[in-house]
Design an enzyme around this catalytic site. Structure first.
Site, PDB file in Angstrom:
ATOM      1  N   CYS A 134       0.831  -1.199   0.000  1.00 53.04           N
ATOM      2  CA  CYS A 134       0.000   0.000   0.000  1.00 53.04           C
ATOM      3  C   CYS A 134       0.874   1.261   0.000  1.00 53.04           C
ATOM      4  O   CYS A 134       1.493   1.564  -0.999  1.00 53.04           O
ATOM      5  CB  CYS A 134      -0.970  -0.037   1.180  1.00 53.04           C
ATOM      6  N   TYR A 135       0.943   1.991   1.120  1.00 55.39           N
ATOM      7  CA  TYR A 135       1.811   3.173   1.181  1.00 55.39           C
ATOM      8  C   TYR A 135       3.245   2.786   0.837  1.00 55.39           C
ATOM      9  O   TYR A 135       3.984   3.559   0.209  1.00 55.39           O
ATOM     10  CB  TYR A 135       1.751   3.800   2.580  1.00 55.39           C
TER      11      TYR A 135
END
Length: 509
Positions: free
Chosen positions: A81-82
């Site tokens: 994700c991030y």
């Protein structure tokens, strides 16, 4: 321990889940802040590094970044994700603000497989939670899979793999295989994390650290402090003295059960203090939840301090600190923000000048339970649900008094007894009764009554970050309600809480 998997914490609510998934493979993993200096990361000699998800944007002015040299160490990296957006941003790709973001389940299509996605179906369901998205990948990277956006990229020559979704959550159908591929095939991490070894190693460490000194431990009857007590007692025997403070806000007959289970069964020295009058007096007329917590916490510290000074020559204070507590306390501003003020009674006074002994600080809750069973603690005690530090003080809404405590103890005891009787207790994660400061009219026999309302609460969860209410048979709920109303003087109405977390919390206060 070296050669494990390091997880850099950027604030994802799933950080602990990543670490647990890896440990389930008997591979050591630990979560550390994202801004840990590169030299400290390398000193751990990790087999691989995971860059976790997180709530911030890589394009923000004060974005959470890592030392770019991390990508040049020839250590396998998995960006989640991030972590995928961060990798893209630092290595020359472009991350843009999404038009609408993706939250919840999405359909993944793999167009170009790699070592991370080996054996994964071409189409599967994954769990998304992001707004920003990758627009162009860095030089040397390829796109491996898509949903509505670029969802998996890699540079296999540099051993860097990234996914936009969360493989660690159960909603991602083939996430376990992906994590297994990363840990076992890409990182070739050693499988040296075994709990039986942990007990022997920890007992030896406690003996060496404590020597002939005395240890004090605050025993609550909960899983963490109980396992810590039995483990330390195994190492040093009667050099350990447990202090059990009965706040008057505990489960029905909790004091007697603790003395039986740990004093008589394990032959441990336990100093039991009945401080119920003190606590109830301090709580008189106080309705605000935070103020109740503060009063209970401060009084607990005062009582514990008084009792500990009666034990001459003690050098160590033992606590049932577990790994999630460590992760939350070490997180830098932003990461892993957790609403948890009700879980612990309160910090113990610094003036005690005792050295800390925390034998469970490397373990997750499920690992603590396994250690407890290995140590011979009965299964039903090891599997007890969490009980908040302030106890029934925050399950009685509004002001607390002795009458309400007794009413709630009886109602809660009936609910828990029925869960055990119907073999439902271990199928749910946390169950209890709440007493509301609300009275309603009822009819019992030929008389009208005006008594309290109780709420039955039961939740199912994997990580306590999110939870759903337990879907019990109606017949079971009806039976529980009938027993509480018929057997507990002071309650004439029972409700069942069907809210999930979020937006509600599991506890009411």
């Amino acid at each position: 321990m070296n050669n494990g998997i390091i997880i850099l914490d950027f604030g994802s609510q799933y950080n602990q889940l990543i670490a647990r998934r890896i440990r389930e493979m008997e591979v050591y993993s630990e979560v550390i802040p994202f801004n840990t200096p590169l030299e400290e990361i390398l000193a751990r000699n990790p087999s691989g590094i995971v860059l976790s998800g997180g709530p911030s944007s890589v394009n923000a002015e004060n974005a959470n970044l890592v030392d770019q040299r991390l990508f040049d160490q020839n250590i396998p990296i998995l960006g989640i994700c991030y972590g995928m957006q961060l990798t893209t941003h630092l290595l020359g790709g472009k991350v843009k603000k999404g038009v609408k973001g993706e939250y919840g389940k999405a359909k993944l299509q793999i167009d170009r497989t790699n070592a991370l996605l080996a054996g994964v179906s071409r189409f599967s369901t994954v769990w998304m939670s992001h707004f920003d998205e990758v627009e162009t990948v860095p030089e040397g990277f390829v796109v491996n899979a898509n949903t509505d956006v670029i969802s998996a990229i890699s540079n296999e020559a540099r051993k860097i793999y990234c996914v936009q979704f969360h493989p660690e959550v159960s909603h991602t159908e083939e996430g376990s295989r992906m994590i297994e591929n990363f840990v076992s095939i890409i990182c070739r991490a050693p499988r040296n994390w075994k709990l039986s070894n942990y007990i022997d190693k920890t007992v030896a460490e406690i003996k060496q650290k404590v020597g002939s000194e005395k240890v004090i431990l605050g025993l609550s009857g909960g899983v963490d402090s109980s396992v810590a007590a039995v483990l330390i007692h195994k190492a040093i025997g009667d050099q350990l003295t447990c202090i059990f403070v009965d706040t008057g806000l505990l489960r029905k007959e909790e004091g007697r059960k603790v003395m039986e289970n740990y004093g008589e069964h394990f032959h441990m020295k336990i100093d039991m203090v009945d401080a119920s009058e003190r606590f109830l007096k301090k709580l008189q007329g106080i309705s605000d939840p935070e103020e109740k917590r503060k009063v209970i916490g401060n009084e607990f510290v005062a009582v514990f301090d008084e009792e500990s000074h009666k034990i001459e020559g003690a050098k160590f204070l033992a606590q049932g600190t577990i790994y999630p507590d460590v992760i939350e306390s070490q997180s830098v501003k932003g990461p892993s923000a957790v609403i948890k003020s009700h879980h612990n009674v309160g910090g113990l006074p610094e003036v005690m000048n005792l050295e800390l002994l925390e034998p469970l600080r490397e373990l997750f809750k499920d690992e603590v339970r396994k250690v407890g069973e290995e140590l011979g603690i009965p299964h039903h005690l090891v599997m007890r649900h969490p009980f908040p530090g302030p106890g029934l003080g925050i399950r009685i809404l509004g002001a607390v008094d002795e009458e309400k405590v007794k009413i709630l103890q009886e109602a809660d005891d009936i609910f828990i007894e029925e869960l055990y009787k119907n073999k439902l207790y271990e199928q749910v994660s946390q169950a209890f009764v709440v007493l509301l400061p609300v009275k309603s009219v009822g009819v019992m026999g030929d008389e009208r009554t005006y008594e309290y309302t109780a709420v039955v609460r039961s939740a199912n969860t994997i990580d306590f970050m999110t939870a759903t209410f337990s879907k019990f048979p109606w017949e079971f709920l009806e039976h529980v309600s009938n027993r509480i109303i018929n057997e507990v003087r002071g309650i004439n109405r029972v409700a069942y809480d069907i809210s999930s977390k979020p937006p509600a919390t599991i506890e009411w206060e």
